[in-house]
Design a protein around this motif. Structure first.
Motif, short mmCIF file in Angstrom:
data_model
loop_
_atom_site.label_atom_id
_atom_site.label_comp_id
_atom_site.label_asym_id
_atom_site.label_seq_id
_atom_site.Cartn_x
_atom_site.Cartn_y
_atom_site.Cartn_z
N TYR B 64 34.87 -23.10 17.08
CA TYR B 64 36.03 -22.64 17.52
C TYR B 64 36.92 -22.24 16.59
CZ TYR B 64 40.32 -23.69 20.39
OH TYR B 64 41.71 -23.36 20.88
N LYS B 65 37.37 -21.03 16.78
CA LYS B 65 37.96 -20.19 15.55
C LYS B 65 38.85 -20.79 14.67
CE LYS B 65 39.61 -15.42 14.59
NZ LYS B 65 39.80 -14.18 14.83
N ASN B 66 38.72 -20.92 13.39
CA ASN B 66 40.00 -21.49 12.59
C ASN B 66 39.91 -23.09 12.43
OD1 ASN B 66 40.51 -18.85 11.50
ND2 ASN B 66 42.17 -18.69 13.31
N HIS B 67 38.80 -23.46 13.26
CA HIS B 67 38.83 -25.13 13.35
C HIS B 67 37.64 -25.56 12.52
CE1 HIS B 67 41.62 -24.24 16.69
NE2 HIS B 67 42.06 -25.53 16.50
N ILE B 68 37.71 -26.71 11.91
CA ILE B 68 36.34 -27.06 11.18
C ILE B 68 35.28 -27.44 12.47
CG2 ILE B 68 35.74 -29.12 9.93
CD1 ILE B 68 38.38 -29.24 8.63
N ALA B 69 34.24 -27.07 11.58
CA ALA B 69 32.87 -27.46 12.42
C ALA B 69 31.88 -27.85 11.37
CB ALA B 69 32.26 -26.03 13.02
N SER B 70 31.85 -29.32 11.05
CA SER B 70 31.26 -29.75 9.94
C SER B 70 29.80 -30.01 10.03
CB SER B 70 32.05 -30.91 9.70
OG SER B 70 31.85 -32.27 10.34
N CYS B 71 29.41 -30.26 11.57
CA CYS B 71 28.02 -30.85 11.71
C CYS B 71 27.97 -32.24 11.42
CB CYS B 71 26.97 -29.80 11.26
SG CYS B 71 26.86 -28.03 11.92
N ALA B 72 28.97 -33.03 11.26
CA ALA B 72 28.94 -34.47 10.77
C ALA B 72 28.33 -34.31 9.54
CB ALA B 72 28.42 -35.24 11.93
N SER B 73 28.43 -33.43 8.69
CA SER B 73 27.83 -33.55 7.31
C SER B 73 28.60 -33.31 6.26
CB SER B 73 26.70 -32.47 7.31
OG SER B 73 25.99 -32.28 6.02
N ASN B 74 28.48 -33.81 5.14
CA ASN B 74 29.06 -33.72 3.79
C ASN B 74 29.23 -32.21 3.46
OD1 ASN B 74 30.57 -35.72 2.63
ND2 ASN B 74 28.75 -37.03 2.24
N ILE B 75 28.05 -31.70 3.56
CA ILE B 75 28.04 -30.12 2.93
C ILE B 75 28.65 -29.30 3.63
CG2 ILE B 75 26.01 -29.15 4.42
CD1 ILE B 75 24.79 -28.68 1.46
N LEU B 76 29.03 -29.51 4.94
CA LEU B 76 30.00 -28.63 5.87
C LEU B 76 31.56 -29.42 5.96
CD1 LEU B 76 27.65 -26.84 8.13
CD2 LEU B 76 28.77 -25.82 6.20
N LYS B 77 31.70 -30.17 5.28
CA LYS B 77 32.79 -31.12 5.85
C LYS B 77 34.08 -30.46 5.86
CE LYS B 77 34.54 -35.51 4.56
NZ LYS B 77 34.62 -36.75 3.69
N ASN B 78 34.55 -29.48 5.25
CA ASN B 78 35.56 -28.66 5.46
C ASN B 78 35.57 -27.20 5.83
OD1 ASN B 78 37.42 -30.90 4.38
ND2 ASN B 78 36.65 -30.47 2.50
N TYR B 79 34.39 -26.98 6.54
CA TYR B 79 33.86 -25.72 6.79
C TYR B 79 34.63 -25.01 8.32
CZ TYR B 79 31.33 -21.45 8.32
OH TYR B 79 31.09 -20.40 8.84
#
Lengths: 101, 460
Positions: B64-79
């Motif tokens: 969702y544009k400009n919202h975080i999508a982290s996949c519940a993972s540390n590696i994408l935590k602030n992506y």
């Protein structure tokens, strides 16, 4: 079917390939889990269905000039039997009867 | 707690009253069950349309544009997502609004939502039990009245299993019905976005909106039959007589007695209602799990290789390139993801038994052909959704094989790319929800949804 032993050496090799490290304290449980997962996965080797020789599948060609003639051979034989060659180079088939090639 | 939000009369309600209702439910349930990872600052969607005022939640692996999508993972935590998923754009275009992102197993690898960096989602019916996974937060958001529709992803049962465990309806469409643009890839040939909802009608209407040919996903296609469901009167559906294939012999499947008995009771109900029921042996069902794990792990190892701490998410400045990548991945991925990457790496490594992967690919083709034949005889295959009822938190977290067995009946639809839906089948003696699954041939989504609606109505 050849099966690999899941041991520390293999685990280290896989970690290296996957660009991962593992905590030495977790090594034993990781090995156990990894072994169980691979054992579960390898049960598909029990499925009984014919596995054709790969070469027969990938190198089965039909002679475009004679639709009834079918080659079933390996790649070397295909090259040997290829209808148009010059100096061991394979040539594309002629597009008309007047084509010297 | 169970004041759910359905589509009935939602357009006539004021946005303010819906929003108040959602906020109360979030306040009451979210900290207790750990459903939403983040609540968005939403407002009324100015686009009117088929889904006006419909609140939706999205799984943490959908953009969702400009919202975080982290996949519940540390590696994408602030992506932060650089664009919105195709299906999200479609829903927003018809007046829906997004309440927040829901909890999930890391990278959708799991069946209990326990493999999440945000902690497990608990079952809203009894918080001692898991909500299922990997879309556990999505299912719980429906049951607790936080949303009408929850978007999740289903690679091997991740929509249907949590829907069954929470008492919701979970629909996994035919591969290609929904564009995968904006869904973080786990196993590209098996992944599909799916919907969890309160009833078949709501899901069908949303599916009609979400379907379309996306030029950015060449596997997507326009399903005209499904599109017609947007305005379809489900009560008018009569349908010709449909044949349902059922399983009588579970000797090769690890199923609990309670589930088997509920399933057999359902079959006798269907017989009483004059449904046409025939006994079948689903081909290679006992091999679907190992086959699934070969394909999924091999693709996951490849797809997740992009997370190197340089292009995405977690990064560090220690050591040379290789050391930096290794450190980011080691700290970024959780235990289950690492297990699957290692298995996938081994399966695709030179020196490993190469026949295994080739055999898996051939078996997939063979399976597809067998199910094509089966679906030329029966219209639907009816199976339990899960082999067991919801299990206790922590019960299977250290036993990956026991966790994988949850998908014994669901992976087959992903392997052959067909559509399937999990429908509620009452509760266990302990009051926990269980479900049953209807599977149809690929591209029979509209018929599956119509028939499911009728079946649920007949079953009361």
């Amino acid at each position: 079917m050849k099966k690999l032993r899941i041991d520390k050496k293999l685990l280290d090799k896989m970690c290296d390939l996957a660009k991962l490290d593992h905590d030495p304290g977790e090594e034993e449980s990781l090995l156990k889990d990894f072994g169980e997962i691979m054992a579960m996965i390898e049960t598909i080797s029990n499925v009984d269905f014919p596995m054709k020789d790969e070469r027969m599948i990938f190198h089965q060609v039909i002679n475009q000039f004679s639709s009834t003639k079918k080659y079933e051979c390996d790649s070397e034989q295909i090259i040997e039997k290829f209808p148009h060659k010059r100096d061991d180079q394979l040539l594309s088939p002629p597009v008309s009867g007047n084509n010297d090639e | 707690m169970m004041n759910r939000i359905t589509f009935d009369g939602i357009k006539e309600k004021s946005f303010k009253s819906i929003s108040k209702h959602i906020n109360e439910n979030i306040k009451k349930n979210n900290s207790k069950f750990n459903i939403l990872i983040e609540k968005f600052n939403y407002d009324k969607n100015p686009n009117g349309g088929l889904l006006e005022n419909v609140p939706i939640t999205i799984k943490d692996n959908i953009f969702y544009k400009n919202h975080i999508a982290s996949c519940a993972s540390n590696i994408l935590k602030n992506y932060r997502a650089p664009y919105s998923a195709y299906v999200v754009e479609k829903l927003l275009g018809e007046g829906a609004f997004i309440v927040g992102r829901t909890n999930m197993d890391e990278f959708a690898m799991g069946s209990s939502t326990e493999y999440s960096i945000y902690g497990p989602t608990k079952n809203p019916i009894d918080p001692k039990f898991v909500a299922g996974g990997s879309s556990g937060g999505a299912a719980a958001s429906i049951i607790t009245g936080i949303a009408s529709i929850a978007l999740g992803s289903d690679t091997g049962g991740s929509i249907r299993q949590p829907a069954a465990f929470c008492g919701a309806v979970g629909y996994k469409p035919t591969y290609g019905v929904f564009s995968r643009r904006g869904l973080v890839a786990f196993s590209s040939s098996l992944d599909q976005i799916g919907i969890i909802g309160n009833n078949v009608g709501d899901i069908a209407k949303s599916a009609a909106v979400m379907n379309g040919k996306d030029p950015h996903d060449l596997s997507s296609y326009l399903d005209r039959e499904l599109k017609h469901l947007a305005e379809y009167d489900f009560d008018s559906y009569e349908g010709e007589r449909k044949i349902i294939g059922v399983i009588h012999d579970f000797s090769d499947t690890p199923i609990s007695k309670e589930i088997e008995n509920s399933y057999k009771k359902l079959i006798s109900e269907l017989n009483k209602m004059n449904y046409e029921v025939v006994s079948i042996f689903p081909p290679f069902l006992e091999y679907s799990l190992p086959l699934y794990h070969i394909l999924a792990n091999a693709e996951a190892a490849s797809n997740l290789s992009r997370y190197d701490g340089l292009k995405y998410g977690l990064s560090n400045n220690e050591g040379n390139y290789f050391e930096r990548v290794k450190k980011a991945r080691t700290e970024g991925f959780g235990r289950e993801v690492k297990r699957r990457i290692l298995a996938g790496t081994l399966i695709t490594s030179e020196g490993y038994d190469i026949d295994l992967y080739k055999k898996a690919q051939k078996l997939r083709v063979l399976l597809k052909k067998n199910y094509d034949v089966l679906f030329s005889t029966v219209n639907f295959v009816l199976m339990p959704t899960t082999p067991t009822s919801p299990f206790k938190l922590g019960e299977k977290i250290n036993d990956p094989i026991a966790m994988y067995n949850n998908d014994a009946f669901t992976t087959i639809a992903n392997i052959i790319g067909s559509c399937a839906i999990s429908l509620p089948l009452g509760t266990t003696s302990g009051g926990l929800p269980i479900g049953f699954q209807l599977m149809a041939a690929p591209k029979e989504d509209a018929e599956l949804l119509k028939f499911s609606y009728k079946l649920m109505k007949d079953l009361g």
